[in-house]
Enzyme design. Structure first.
Site, PDB file in Angstrom:
ATOM      1  N   HIS A   1       1.219   5.317   6.751  1.00  0.00           N
ATOM      2  CA  HIS A   1       1.367   5.940   5.431  1.00  0.00           C
ATOM      3  C   HIS A   1       1.767   7.408   5.568  1.00  0.00           C
ATOM      4  O   HIS A   1       1.269   8.114   6.446  1.00  0.00           O
ATOM      5  CB  HIS A   1       0.064   5.813   4.641  1.00  0.00           C
ATOM      6  CG  HIS A   1      -0.337   4.395   4.401  1.00  0.00           C
ATOM      7  ND1 HIS A   1      -1.299   3.763   5.165  1.00  0.00           N
ATOM      8  CD2 HIS A   1       0.106   3.477   3.506  1.00  0.00           C
ATOM      9  CE1 HIS A   1      -1.446   2.511   4.735  1.00  0.00           C
ATOM     10  NE2 HIS A   1      -0.604   2.316   3.730  1.00  0.00           N
TER      11      HIS A   1
ATOM     12  N   SER B   1       0.814  -1.222   0.000  1.00  0.00           N
ATOM     13  CA  SER B   1       0.000   0.000   0.000  1.00  0.00           C
ATOM     14  C   SER B   1       0.844   1.266   0.000  1.00  0.00           C
ATOM     15  O   SER B   1       0.413   2.308  -0.507  1.00  0.00           O
ATOM     16  CB  SER B   1      -0.927   0.000   1.221  1.00  0.00           C
ATOM     17  OG  SER B   1      -0.171  -0.075   2.423  1.00  0.00           O
TER      18      SER B   1
ATOM     19  N   ASP C   1      -2.562   7.581   9.881  1.00  0.00           N
ATOM     20  CA  ASP C   1      -2.657   6.252  10.521  1.00  0.00           C
ATOM     21  C   ASP C   1      -1.344   5.771  11.112  1.00  0.00           C
ATOM     22  O   ASP C   1      -1.265   4.661  11.628  1.00  0.00           O
ATOM     23  CB  ASP C   1      -3.196   5.223   9.524  1.00  0.00           C
ATOM     24  CG  ASP C   1      -2.325   5.117   8.273  1.00  0.00           C
ATOM     25  OD1 ASP C   1      -1.235   5.724   8.252  1.00  0.00           O
ATOM     26  OD2 ASP C   1      -2.740   4.418   7.317  1.00  0.00           O
TER      27      ASP C   1
END
Length: 785
Positions: free
Chosen positions: A261, A94, A258
């Site tokens: 990221h 991600s 978060d």
């Protein structure tokens, strides 16, 4: 008592630190710094791409500065030109996906241009495993499907799903060992980047990500670096480590939503770094020095190098011969009387010796110019504007200027000391404006535009006054002025491979000088001596100035006519930039009236002076007390009104449109404030005046030996210490500018003789030189295309 101490202090400074000793110190500093940078390049490597991918710092909020080089901010159009028909693939987790999205924002791949397009892919492979290996293997076997750029990286998913176990790390090492040869094979023909894992902000991580710690991330990064760098035994790995993201994350991960990221601004910085790594060597942006090789020498540059080398050798031979002759003629001691015989006559310095010495010194200076801005020896950094970086140096130089004040030799309006002072402080402010990157702050930009206009005002005032009073329209005067204005720029055009229009201010003052000369030299030639006998000639001169104003207005509002005139050969070779003369038209139009204003002011002032309306005695106000106080009040109000208007500007284009008509208000207000009070007219700052005498050289030299990348960045001689770097580079820069000013003056006396027949021969040689230069330039342009 205080005044005595002040004068003694200045004498002490001047006694122990002369200009000559300063230049020797500057030369020693250059040699030491060049040696240090050369040793550093050999030890640490000369690849600025490695610095871009692995090191840097934040200049301010969200502004990333790579170590030793400059990063270009790519626009969509530039990205299209660079990546058309290219395939870029991102493969990983991600974090890689977010980097992909940021890259997409720069590229904007949804375009088609003559059937060409950019192909961007993201492949979801959150773990380094057999699935990722198979994908990479396909690329090694299929040359058509193989991307031009591959950006890969993964680790946090492995930590998460295996709960941070040591077995997972061992498996990661085995898997990355298996794909390392495949990546190495791809890296031989494609650009392959392995993105190391960024640190996390553990306090913000959700419960199901708590096992992802910075300690474990460091262990995975160490494994990746060790294995990928050792995949080739006998040579350096072609797989590039994208480790700079870690440094960026260390400063910005706290802003993460978060904890895992990166914030959007950091991802955009990483994407822009990737763009610079790949595209800089293709598009070669001026302000993107990272990953750019040194430009190859042109034929003209090689010829210039040969000329300066021969000059240095010639001067050394001349110096050795002259020294040996001096030793033979040295006075010997009479043995009987014990006294020296003094029958030797000192031989005067010949023109040939001055010529060779000047070109020798100029050649060495040009080597320094080339080292600073072309050879990639010294470092470069991007500019970053803050209010303190502009205003604090301004306050500092103003204090110095006040400290060095002296009485003027004469108390006339705009006397020589005062105009030198005016040029000096304006030039210093402009230099600070350039190095601080203050052009991004519109109020400062508008005030600096007035300073540039004031220079041109002085051009109109000074040349008009000379021709009006002296009546000297001879070719010698014209050639002297043109030589002094253009000599350094012509040399830099040759050595630095830049067009004449690049140094825009010199073309401006050169063209305006010729406009003033032609206006006044054309029949009927009206000068002060002739006009004193008959007032009719004053009206004749005003009529000339009126026609000049009409001509200026015509060109200003007829862009087509202007471009046709300056697109004619050979003018086009001088005034074109990037294939057209628009830049020249914009620069000329921006201050189109101010030279005319300077000429008109000179005419009015000299007429008032001739009729003894002005009181220019020492300590006397320029007019009667009532009139002087009234004009002072109007001037102060006008000055402040213009500053308030300039500071409230919101649109640069609209303000630039008004600037040519209103800039004269603040210029005239300053002149009146500076000259109406007798005490203000009787003193000047010798500090500012000293810089004013070399203002042209300072303006031109800053392009390459103070700033960098053709003024887009800052020259870094001492990395890691911005304040010390500015002090040292400024000291060297000022010494070089002063030396070039002396060289120009020496050469002007030799190359432009007063004898008209000799001068015409020299002009024929100069014309032949420029014809040869134009022919070589045309050949170079054809070879480039």
């Amino acid at each position: 008592m205080a005044a005595l101490a002040y004068n003694l202090g200045k004498r002490e400074i001047n006694h122990y630190f002369s200009v000559r000793s300063a230049k020797v110190l500057a030369l020693v500093a250059v040699l030491l710094l060049a040696a240090c940078h050369l040793a550093s390049r050999r030890y640490r490597g000369n690849d600025s791409c490695e610095y871009l991918l692995s090191s840097g710092r934040f200049l301010g909020e969200k502004v990333w500065q790579p170590h030793s080089c400059m990063m270009h901010k790519y626009k969509i159009s530039e990205a299209k030109n660079c990546l058309v028909d290219k395939h870029i693939a991102f493969i990983g987790d991600s974090r890689i996906r977010q980097l992909f999205y940021s890259f997409v924002k720069i590229i904007n791949p949804q375009f088609k241009e003559e059937g060409n397009k950019v192909k961007l892919d993201f492949l979801w492979h959150p773990e380094v495993n057999g699935s990722m290996k198979q994908c990479i293997k396909v690329w090694t076997e299929d040359s058509i499907a193989k991307p031009h750029v591959i950006v890969a990286g993964a680790a946090t998913w492995s930590i998460k799903i295996h709960n941070g176990s040591s077995e997972a790390l061992s498996q990661y090492k085995m898997n990355i060992t298996s794909i390392a040869p495949l990546l190495e094979k791809l890296a031989k023909t494609s650009d392959v980047y392995w993105v190391l894992q960024d640190p996390v902000y553990e306090d913000l991580l959700s419960e199901n990500r708590k096992m992802i710690t910075n300690e474990k991330i460091d262990a995975y990064n160490e494994a990746a670096v060790s294995i990928l760098n050792s995949s080739t035994r006998n040579s350096k790995s072609n797989v590039k480590m994208f480790s700079v993201s870690k440094l960026i994350a260390q400063e910005t991960i706290m802003e993460s939503l978060d904890g895992l990221h990166l914030p959007e601004s950091s991802r955009e910085t990483n994407a822009m770094i990737l763009m610079n790594v790949y595209c800089n060597k293709i598009l070669k942006p001026v302000d993107g020095s990272c990953c750019q090789p040194r430009p190859p020498l042109t034929l003209i540059q090689k010829l210039a190098a040969c000329f300066f080398t021969l000059s240095i050798i010639g001067y050394l031979i001349f110096y050795i011969i002259h020294r040996n002759a001096h030793r033979k003629n040295k006075p010997c001691t009479d043995l009987e009387s014990g006294e020296e015989k003094k029958n030797i006559i000192n031989t005067p310095v010949s023109s040939l010796e001055i010529l060779l010495q000047s070109f020798c010194k100029l050649g060495l200076i040009m080597v320094y110019f080339y080292m600073c801005d072309r050879a990639n020896l010294f470092m470069k950094e991007n500019k970053f504007y803050t209010h303190s970086s502009f205003f604090i140096p301004i306050i500092y130089i103003l204090v110095l200027g006040v400290f060095y004040n002296e009485n003027t030799k004469e108390t006339k309006v705009l006397n020589r000391e005062q105009t030198d002072e005016w040029k000096g402080w304006m030039q210093l402010v402009i230099l600070i404006y350039h190095i601080s990157g203050a052009s991004t702050f519109l109020p400062v930009y508008m005030h600096i535009r007035v300073l540039v206009a004031a220079y041109l005002f002085q051009t109109g005032y000074g040349h008009f006054s000379y021709f009006w009073i002296k009546g000297d329209f001879g070719i010698h005067r014209v050639c002297q002025v043109l030589f002094r204005l253009n000599f350094l720029v012509v040399v830099l055009c040759i050595v630095m491979d830049r067009p004449y229009q690049f140094y825009y201010f010199v073309p401006l003052v050169t063209v305006w000088f010729m406009v003033i000369y032609v206006t006044l030299a054309l029949w009927p030639q009206i000068i002060q001596k002739k006009a004193n006998g008959n007032c009719f000639w004053h009206f004749g001169l005003l009529l000339k100035l009126g026609f000049l104003l009409l001509f200026i207005c015509f060109l200003a509002y007829s862009q087509g006519a202007f471009e046709k005139i300056f697109s004619l050969w050979p003018l086009s070779k001088c005034f074109e930039l990037k294939g057209n003369v628009y830049e020249w038209w914009f620069r000329w139009r921006l201050d189109r009236y101010v030279v005319f204003h300077g000429m008109l002011f000179a005419f009015i002032y000299l007429a008032l002076q001739k009729r003894q309306i002005l009181s220019e005695g020492k300590g006397e106000p320029l007019f009667s007390n009532k009139i002087s106080n009234f004009l002072l009040f109007i001037s102060v109000v006008s000055f402040l009104t213009y500053s308030i208007w300039a500071s409230s500007c919101k649109n640069k284009a609209e303000c630039n449109e008004l600037h040519p008509s209103v800039s004269v208000v603040q210029i005239l207000a300053f002149i009146l404030i500076r000259n109406i009070p007798g005490y203000a007219r009787s003193v000047y700052s010798s500090f500012f005046a000293w810089f004013g005498k070399i203002s042209l050289e300072l303006f031109i030299c800053q392009y390459h030996i103070w700033l960098a990348a053709d003024t887009r960045g800052i020259l870094v001689l001492i990395p890691g210490n911005p304040m010390l770097n500015i002090i040292v580079s400024t000291f060297i820069f000022v010494c070089v500018a002063h030396e070039i000013s002396q060289i120009t003056n020496d050469l002007a006396q030799i190359i432009i003789p007063k004898d008209n027949s000799s001068l015409l021969k020299r002009l024929a040689c100069i014309a032949a030189f420029f014809c040869g230069l134009l022919i070589l330039s045309s050949i170079q342009d054809k070879s480039k295309h």
